[in-house]
Design an enzyme around this catalytic site. Structure first.
Site, PDB file in Angstrom:
ATOM      1  N   THR A 121     -25.225  30.499  -7.997  1.00  0.00           N
ATOM      2  CA  THR A 121     -25.495  29.609  -8.234  1.00  0.00           C
ATOM      3  C   THR A 121     -26.335  29.776  -9.535  1.00  0.00           C
ATOM      4  O   THR A 121     -26.742  28.462  -9.808  1.00  0.00           O
ATOM      5  CB  THR A 121     -27.283  30.021  -7.032  1.00  0.00           C
ATOM      6  OG1 THR A 121     -27.457  30.728  -7.079  1.00  0.00           O
ATOM      7  CG2 THR A 121     -26.190  29.558  -5.864  1.00  0.00           C
ATOM      8  N   ASP A 134     -18.179  39.055 -20.061  1.00  0.00           N
ATOM      9  CA  ASP A 134     -19.317  39.101 -19.449  1.00  0.00           C
ATOM     10  C   ASP A 134     -19.725  40.635 -20.272  1.00  0.00           C
ATOM     11  O   ASP A 134     -19.660  41.294 -20.446  1.00  0.00           O
ATOM     12  CB  ASP A 134     -19.244  39.567 -17.818  1.00  0.00           C
ATOM     13  CG  ASP A 134     -20.567  40.028 -17.380  1.00  0.00           C
ATOM     14  OD1 ASP A 134     -20.488  39.320 -16.030  1.00  0.00           O
ATOM     15  OD2 ASP A 134     -21.269  40.060 -17.704  1.00  0.00           O
ATOM     16  N   ASP A 151     -20.421  43.314 -18.126  1.00  0.00           N
ATOM     17  CA  ASP A 151     -18.887  44.782 -17.785  1.00  0.00           C
ATOM     18  C   ASP A 151     -18.479  45.104 -19.465  1.00  0.00           C
ATOM     19  O   ASP A 151     -18.097  45.709 -19.223  1.00  0.00           O
ATOM     20  CB  ASP A 151     -18.313  43.529 -17.100  1.00  0.00           C
ATOM     21  CG  ASP A 151     -18.941  42.738 -15.594  1.00  0.00           C
ATOM     22  OD1 ASP A 151     -19.778  44.345 -15.151  1.00  0.00           O
ATOM     23  OD2 ASP A 151     -18.738  42.127 -15.079  1.00  0.00           O
ATOM     24  N   ARG A 187     -28.214  37.715 -12.003  1.00  0.00           N
ATOM     25  CA  ARG A 187     -27.303  36.543 -12.067  1.00  0.00           C
ATOM     26  C   ARG A 187     -26.430  35.821 -10.734  1.00  0.00           C
ATOM     27  O   ARG A 187     -25.482  36.667 -10.897  1.00  0.00           O
ATOM     28  CB  ARG A 187     -26.925  35.665 -13.182  1.00  0.00           C
ATOM     29  CG  ARG A 187     -27.145  34.321 -12.917  1.00  0.00           C
ATOM     30  CD  ARG A 187     -26.774  34.263 -14.886  1.00  0.00           C
ATOM     31  NE  ARG A 187     -25.231  34.114 -14.897  1.00  0.00           N
ATOM     32  CZ  ARG A 187     -24.666  33.105 -15.775  1.00  0.00           C
ATOM     33  NH1 ARG A 187     -25.040  32.032 -15.949  1.00  0.00           N
ATOM     34  NH2 ARG A 187     -23.594  33.308 -15.927  1.00  0.00           N
TER      35      ARG A 187
HETATM   36  O1  LIG Z   1     -28.842  32.592 -18.948  1.00  0.00           O
HETATM   37  P1  LIG Z   1     -28.870  32.560 -17.825  1.00  0.00           P
HETATM   38  O2  LIG Z   1     -27.316  32.202 -17.053  1.00  0.00           O
HETATM   39  O3  LIG Z   1     -29.562  33.845 -16.688  1.00  0.00           O
HETATM   40  O4  LIG Z   1     -27.147  33.817 -17.839  1.00  0.00           O
HETATM   41  C1  LIG Z   1     -27.285  35.330 -18.982  1.00  0.00           C
HETATM   42  C2  LIG Z   1     -27.709  36.730 -18.061  1.00  0.00           C
HETATM   43  O5  LIG Z   1     -26.343  37.007 -17.521  1.00  0.00           O
HETATM   44  C3  LIG Z   1     -26.737  37.765 -17.874  1.00  0.00           C
HETATM   45  O6  LIG Z   1     -26.427  38.727 -16.803  1.00  0.00           O
HETATM   46  P2  LIG Z   1     -26.246  39.719 -15.771  1.00  0.00           P
HETATM   47  O7  LIG Z   1     -26.387  38.956 -14.331  1.00  0.00           O
HETATM   48  O8  LIG Z   1     -24.067  39.338 -15.813  1.00  0.00           O
HETATM   49  O9  LIG Z   1     -26.789  40.888 -15.562  1.00  0.00           O
HETATM   50  P3  LIG Z   1     -25.881  42.016 -15.826  1.00  0.00           P
HETATM   51  O10 LIG Z   1     -26.748  41.866 -17.158  1.00  0.00           O
HETATM   52  O11 LIG Z   1     -26.776  43.210 -15.383  1.00  0.00           O
HETATM   53  O12 LIG Z   1     -24.142  42.277 -16.060  1.00  0.00           O
HETATM   54  C4  LIG Z   1     -26.607  38.684 -19.558  1.00  0.00           C
HETATM   55  O13 LIG Z   1     -27.134  39.929 -19.732  1.00  0.00           O
HETATM   56  C5  LIG Z   1     -27.714  37.538 -19.020  1.00  0.00           C
HETATM   57  O14 LIG Z   1     -28.797  38.319 -18.305  1.00  0.00           O
HETATM   58  O1  LIG Z   2     -21.174  33.802 -20.554  1.00  0.00           O
HETATM   59  C1  LIG Z   2     -22.022  34.728 -20.517  1.00  0.00           C
HETATM   60  C2  LIG Z   2     -22.842  33.967 -19.949  1.00  0.00           C
HETATM   61  C3  LIG Z   2     -23.467  35.045 -18.901  1.00  0.00           C
HETATM   62  N1  LIG Z   2     -24.063  36.357 -18.512  1.00  0.00           N
HETATM   63  C4  LIG Z   2     -22.933  36.909 -19.596  1.00  0.00           C
HETATM   64  O2  LIG Z   2     -22.815  37.769 -19.496  1.00  0.00           O
HETATM   65  N2  LIG Z   2     -21.796  36.379 -20.351  1.00  0.00           N
HETATM   66 MG   LIG Z   3     -22.730  40.686 -16.686  1.00  0.00          MG
END
Ligand SMILES: O=P(O)(O)OC[C@H]1O[C@H](OP(=O)(O)OP(=O)(O)O)[C@H](O)[C@@H]1O
Ligand SMILES: O=c1cc[nH]c(=O)[nH]1
Ligand SMILES: [Mg+2]
Length: 209
Positions: free
Chosen positions: A108, A200, A203, A104
């Site tokens: 944006t 997150d 993370d 994500r």
């Molecule tokens: O509903 P949204 O607004 O799309 O957000 C949710 C997404 O954000 C996070 O992923 P992230 O992009 O942080 O990737 P990661 O799992 O690699 O940390 C989470 O694990 C979801 O996939």
């Molecule tokens: O709260 C949030 C939103 C998006 N992705 C995450 O990991 N946490």
């Molecule tokens: Mg993430």
């Protein structure tokens, strides 16, 4: 309209509290996500069809029930969805696992797909898309569109925590996809994080912060 289930079993709620706590470290966080995923899998499989079979117990012949050959596919959204896979496989060990990689944009919130690898027979499987967080809904929405484009017709979505904004997007775009949650939180903040949420998820699972 798709159905929304908040799985309010006391064990799920109890463990979610520790998952949310910022003082919970990576090792414990990972273990708790694994445990909650197993508990959620127990609830999500309630509607699995059964068929009768006849066996011999040490005492007599008996007609009993087995799950009737339903094929399941787990689709974790990378990265954070990976943390839920093993917990679900404990209950559904024969499930196949496909991966959709999405990240994500931090400004944006638009998701970008960077990887996809799926079982060859996804059109015959009940797919469970898994991701701890449903925030704006952009990532799950894109992942599900990607699966449908490749032939999937039977999809459920399972998340630990969702924001109302994400639920609205999913129900509008995918009225055929039922949603299973550990908790439905209050809102998103200006950074697109779920409030109160858990921070997150990727993370915290992988210790990358
Ligand atoms: O509903 P949204 O607004 O799309 O957000 C949710 C997404 O954000 C996070 O992923 P992230 O992009 O942080 O990737 P990661 O799992 O690699 O940390 C989470 O694990 C979801 O996939
Ligand atoms: O709260 C949030 C939103 C998006 N992705 C995450 O990991 N946490
Ligand atoms: Mg993430």
């Amino acid at each position: 309209m798709s159905k929304l289930f908040v799985l309010d079993h006391p064990l799920i709620q109890h463990k979610l509290t520790y998952i949310r706590n910022k003082n919970t470290g990576t090792k414990e966080f990972r273990a708790l996500v694994d445990e909650v995923s197993t508990l959620m899998a127990f609830e999500i499989t309630r509607d699995m069809p059964l068929e009768e079979t006849t066996i011999e117990t040490p005492v007599t012949q008996a007609t009993t029930k087995v799950i009737s050959g339903k094929k399941i596919g787990l689709i974790p959204i990378l990265r954070a969805g990976l943390g839920m896979v093993d917990g679900i496989l404990k209950l559904i060990p024969a499930a196949k696992v496909g991966h959709v990689g999405l990240y994500r944009d931090p400004v944006t919130f638009t998701p970008t797909e960077y990887y996809i690898k799926l079982p060859s027979d996804i059109e015959e499987r009940e797919l469970i898309v898994i991701d701890p967080m449903l925030a704006t809904g952009g990532s799950a929405n894109d992942a599900i569109h990607s699966l449908k484009k490749r032939g999937a017709t039977n999809i459920k979505l399972m998340c630990l925590i969702a924001a109302p904004e994400g639920i609205e997007v999913l129900q509008k775009e995918h009225p055929d996809v039922d949603i299973y949650l550990g908790a439905l939180d209050e809102k998103l903040n200006e950074k697109g994080y779920i409030v109160p949420g858990l921070g997150d998820a990727g993370d915290r699972l992988f210790g990358t912060k």
